[in-house]
Motif scaffolding. Structure first.
Motif, PDB file in Angstrom:
ATOM      1  N   UNK A  23      16.850   6.212 -14.178  1.00  0.00           N
ATOM      2  CA  UNK A  23      18.079   5.783 -14.837  1.00  0.00           C
ATOM      3  C   UNK A  23      18.320   6.682 -16.040  1.00  0.00           C
ATOM      4  N   UNK A  24      19.559   7.132 -16.193  1.00  0.00           N
ATOM      5  CA  UNK A  24      19.849   8.065 -17.280  1.00  0.00           C
ATOM      6  C   UNK A  24      20.857   7.450 -18.254  1.00  0.00           C
ATOM      7  N   UNK A  25      20.516   7.479 -19.541  1.00  0.00           N
ATOM      8  CA  UNK A  25      21.390   6.967 -20.596  1.00  0.00           C
ATOM      9  C   UNK A  25      21.809   8.124 -21.487  1.00  0.00           C
ATOM     10  N   UNK A  26      23.017   8.017 -22.006  1.00  0.00           N
ATOM     11  CA  UNK A  26      23.487   9.000 -22.983  1.00  0.00           C
ATOM     12  C   UNK A  26      24.251   8.254 -24.069  1.00  0.00           C
ATOM     13  N   UNK A  27      23.769   8.374 -25.295  1.00  0.00           N
ATOM     14  CA  UNK A  27      24.441   7.699 -26.412  1.00  0.00           C
ATOM     15  C   UNK A  27      24.476   8.635 -27.609  1.00  0.00           C
ATOM     16  N   UNK A  28      25.201   8.196 -28.631  1.00  0.00           N
ATOM     17  CA  UNK A  28      25.292   9.014 -29.833  1.00  0.00           C
ATOM     18  C   UNK A  28      24.149   8.673 -30.790  1.00  0.00           C
ATOM     19  N   UNK A  29      24.151   9.331 -31.924  1.00  0.00           N
ATOM     20  CA  UNK A  29      23.076   9.153 -32.907  1.00  0.00           C
ATOM     21  C   UNK A  29      23.211   7.804 -33.622  1.00  0.00           C
ATOM     22  N   UNK A  30      22.312   7.536 -34.531  1.00  0.00           N
ATOM     23  CA  UNK A  30      22.403   6.369 -35.409  1.00  0.00           C
ATOM     24  C   UNK A  30      22.494   5.059 -34.655  1.00  0.00           C
ATOM     25  N   UNK A  31      23.600   4.324 -34.828  1.00  0.00           N
ATOM     26  CA  UNK A  31      23.704   3.005 -34.194  1.00  0.00           C
ATOM     27  C   UNK A  31      23.680   3.081 -32.669  1.00  0.00           C
ATOM     28  N   UNK A  32      24.220   4.148 -32.111  1.00  0.00           N
ATOM     29  CA  UNK A  32      24.166   4.307 -30.655  1.00  0.00           C
ATOM     30  C   UNK A  32      22.718   4.318 -30.198  1.00  0.00           C
ATOM     31  N   UNK A  33      21.918   5.062 -30.926  1.00  0.00           N
ATOM     32  CA  UNK A  33      20.503   5.188 -30.582  1.00  0.00           C
ATOM     33  C   UNK A  33      19.752   3.884 -30.852  1.00  0.00           C
ATOM     34  N   UNK A  34      19.984   3.263 -32.015  1.00  0.00           N
ATOM     35  CA  UNK A  34      19.215   2.046 -32.331  1.00  0.00           C
ATOM     36  C   UNK A  34      19.592   0.894 -31.407  1.00  0.00           C
ATOM     37  N   UNK A  35      20.834   0.901 -30.907  1.00  0.00           N
ATOM     38  CA  UNK A  35      21.210  -0.155 -29.965  1.00  0.00           C
ATOM     39  C   UNK A  35      20.451  -0.057 -28.645  1.00  0.00           C
TER      40      UNK A  35
END
Lengths: 593, 164
Positions: free
Chosen positions: A68-80
């Motif tokens: 499974x591949x996820x792509x998110x942004x830094x900061x809150x994207x990552x901590x979520x």
């Protein structure tokens, strides 16, 4: 040819044959999304919250066996993503999580949306790394995919600073990389397996304990053969359920604090416990000092660190479940244990798990799901809904269950079903959830609607955080502290008696579903169960939410009270309540035969 | 069998950012006791070598080794407990407020302990000791007793290499 880091990222996904990614954009990931724009062979799924996103990727991975591949942004994207990373890693789900990061020059400056996500996730994933040089990008992505899906699968976090995404460099993506510190277990020690089989042949009361490793290794067919040839009874952990069909004559049920009488007693009385792919977590052992007392224990696991950690083991074997069971099959012979087999199946007949109640019970709902949905992927949330599902679902090769067994993450079930449906469009996907867990990721209703996913969501609504309430009822003098979901400010203080006067439930799940454009059905009577499920099953492009209004103080039984040995279980709470009234407080144990 | 005792590990790890945090985080996260940890680069610049001292029972120690082996960043784990190794620790001790007589005394202690005085001020002395951990413990115990509240200690943690 020179290409940007973002372009190389897309190339890497293609080379890894990734056809679906779960992604939520943001400032530090915008270049990666730009490179994905217009790419036709990679489906980009946009959930509504990053936590829903990673559970969806998890459900996709568990149900397809692919990364499974996820792509998110830094900061809150990552901590979520953090809860989802821990959830997936605990249950050995292969995920690669790409996260945008502030440019390398800004790292450490308290830049906007900067967090040290590698530092945050280091202890809850298999491997976490920040790419610090453009020339390391390709090798690091390759490494991430190798580590995520080999050995004991797990989560890999790849932190991608924005300048690395933008920098031009080589377009080469390697076919392999050497990782000198990573040696996943590949071979099987035949000598140890022989010793294990000799021990099994000497047994008079053997039991196979099948854990999640057998399901992850897709070794169910082999496991069933091994059980059938030897004729030894099989018990499972929650994560191992379904490896051998739950309807099989040799299957005695789950063990653990909500296990069946037959399974827990069989483990308590066996002389050889042959376990494969379990970590002997506290949920299955009860009081460890008395677990399988007097039995010799064989433990096969892919993770050396799982062996002899919680339970002392006589024959430890580090191996992949499928490889080990396949090798065992070559040595397997029938055992002369008719009497023991008869004993275990007599326990199973005498003390089945059943709710024996009138009205709309979880048992009836789940039996109807068994009946109406043939081949299906069923996801659960966490709490009573999950425990009932593990007790009553008829699992096997055709019907599989995805559940957060290790971390026990509420809010897992619904988004995981979205991922499962995306990965298995031809298979029915059913969610068994509670009113509490459903609200933890109900925003994903939008995702299910926009991707036109006909998922059946069964909410078992008792208006309580039921599992904790059950503990409060049984072990905390009915002090219902913060567990009532129908509570309002105007309620009487200290109320622990649900009744007709209770305020209405918030939200109205039917209206909530309808507001998203999904179908909503409320079921309050047992005779409407089948009709509701059949209607949901017939939908082709829209999710259906069925809210089942169940008894408010329904309990999961049997239960092994905290600190007890597995065999000291309470079978019936009604009986227990009566006893409590009689002799204030002391819990009864099941009569030993 | 489950006796608490002093154990030693030698670890070869990737010489990368975050590896020290990974290893120390493993100890704190799993509640393993850690007495000392030293790290330095090896003859191969891409590899660092750690020497870890810990006190624990057999079962916990087995777990520690397995957990370390699981780390992708760890290339090799070698158990140095009860094996022939050369192991020493660098330690500096500063003693303040010394009278003339005390200074002479300290010089004698330095001779006996083979821990030379490497710096000397009007009323302060600085000793250097490169010794096995236990010898340094003994030296500290003595100095602490003789020069109450006047000593300052900097210990480097042990490094070790297998004996020939």
């Amino acid at each position: 040819m020179k290409i940007t880091g973002a372009e190389l990222f897309v190339k890497a996904l293609r080379k890894e044959r990734v056809d679906t990614i779960f992604a939520y954009p943001g400032g530090q990931a915008i270049d990666l999304f730009n490179a994905l724009y217009g790419v036709e062979d990679i489906r980009v799924i946009l959930p509504r919250h990053e936590q829903g996103l990673i559970h969806a990727a998890d459900g996709y991975a568990r149900s397809t066996g692919r990364v499974g591949v996820c792509l998110v942004t830094s900061g809150p994207g990552a901590t979520n993503l953090v809860t989802g990373i821990a959830t997936a890693n605990y249950d050995c789900v292969p995920l690669v999580c790409f996260m945008g990061q502030v440019p390398t020059g800004l790292i450490g400056n308290d830049a906007f949306q900067e967090v040290d996500i590698v530092g945050i996730t280091r202890s809850i994933c298999k491997y976490a790394v920040t790419v610090r040089r453009r020339e390391d990008l390709a090798g690091t992505i390759k490494k991430a995919f190798i580590i995520a899906q080999t050995g004991k699968p797990g989560v890999v976090v790849v932190d991608l600073p924005k300048d690395i995404q933008r920098e031009c460099g080589s377009d080469i993506y390697p076919n392999s990389v050497e990782i000198r510190g990573y040696k996943p277990c590949v071979s099987v020690h035949t000598g140890q397996l022989k010793r294990a089989m000799e021990l099994l042949y000497s047994a008079k009361r053997p039991v196979f304990l099948v854990g999640g490793g057998v399901n992850i290794g897709r070794a169910g067919v082999e496991m069933q053969k091994l059980a059938e040839i030897t004729g030894a009874p099989v018990v499972t952990t929650i994560m191992g359920k379904g490896a051998v069909p739950a309807s099989h004559a040799l299957y005695a049920g789950n063990i653990g604090i909500h296990g069946s009488y037959a399974a827990n007693t069989a483990v308590g009385r066996c002389d050889v416990l042959f376990s494969i792919g379990t970590r002997f977590n506290d949920r299955i052992t009860g009081k460890t000092g008395q677990f399988a007392n007097g039995a010799s224990i064989v433990h096969i696991d892919i993770d050396a660190a799982s062996i002899s950690r919680n339970i002392a083991v006589d024959i430890p074997i580090v191996a992949d479940a499928k490889a080990a069971i396949t090798a065992l099959l070559e040595m397997a012979e029938p055992l002369d244990i008719e009497e023991w087999r008869g004993q275990v199946s007599a326990w199973k007949k005498r003390y089945p798990i059943t709710m024996k109640k009138k009205g709309l019970t979880p048992e009836k709902i789940i039996h109807a799901i068994n009946r109406i949905f043939g081949r299906a992927v069923i996801t659960t949330d966490v709490g009573q809904n999950q425990l009932w599902a593990t007790q009553f679902l008829d699992l096997g090769a055709e019907r599989r269950m995805l559940t957060s067994g290790g971390l026990g993450t509420m809010g897992y079930g619904f988004p995981a079903a979205i991922g499962a449906k995306l990965g298995n469009p031809g298979t029915d996907v059913v969610v068994i959830t509670g009113d509490g867990g459903m609200q933890m990721n109900s925003q994903e209703m939008a995702t299910a609607v926009v991707y036109e996913l006909p998922i059946t969501v069964c909410i078992l609504n008792n208006g309580y955080l039921g599992n904790v309430r059950q503990w409060q009822e049984m072990f905390y003098d009915r002090r219902y502290s913060s567990t009532c979901m129908r509570w309002r400010k105007s309620c009487e203080a200290g109320c622990n008696k649900p009744g007709k006067k209770c305020p209405a439930y918030t939200p109205d799940f039917v209206k909530l579903a309808e507001s998203y454009g999904a179908r909503g059905i409320r079921v309050t009577d047992e005779k409407d169960i089948d009709r509701a499920l059949e209607e949901a099953k017939s939908r082709r492009d829209v999710p259906t939410v069925i809210e089942f209004i169940i008894a408010r103080e329904e309990n999961v039984m049997p239960i092994v009270p905290p600190g007890n040995a597995l065999e000291d279980m309470i079978l019936e709470v009604e009986e227990e309540r009566a006893q409590q009234r009689k002799r204030a407080g002391k819990s009864i144990m099941v009569e030993r035969e | 069998m489950n006796s608490m005792k002093k154990r030693w590990l030698c670890l070869y790890v990737e010489n990368e950012i975050g590896v020290l945090a990974r290893i120390s985080g493993l100890f704190s996260g799993k509640s393993y006791n850690l007495d000392s940890l030293t790290v330095g680069v090896t003859e191969d610049k891409s590899i660092s070598r750690m020497t870890i001292g810990l006190t624990g029972d057999d079962r916990t120690f087995e777990q520690v080794k397995k957990q370390l082996n699981r780390c992708v960043e760890v290339i090799k784990v070698v158990d140095h407990t009860d094996t022939a190794v050369h192991r020493k620790e660098l330690m500096f001790v500063r003693i303040d407020g010394c009278s003339e007589r005390e200074r002479e005394e300290i010089f004698r202690i330095a001779q006996v302990f083979d821990a030379p005085v490497i710096d000397c001020g009007r009323d302060a002395v600085l000793m250097e000791s490169v010794k096995p951990e236990r010898d340094n413990d003994r030296l500290i115990a003595l100095l602490r007793e003789c020069y109450v509240n006047r000593i300052e200690i900097a210990r480097g943690g042990s490094v070790a290499l297998e004996a020939l």
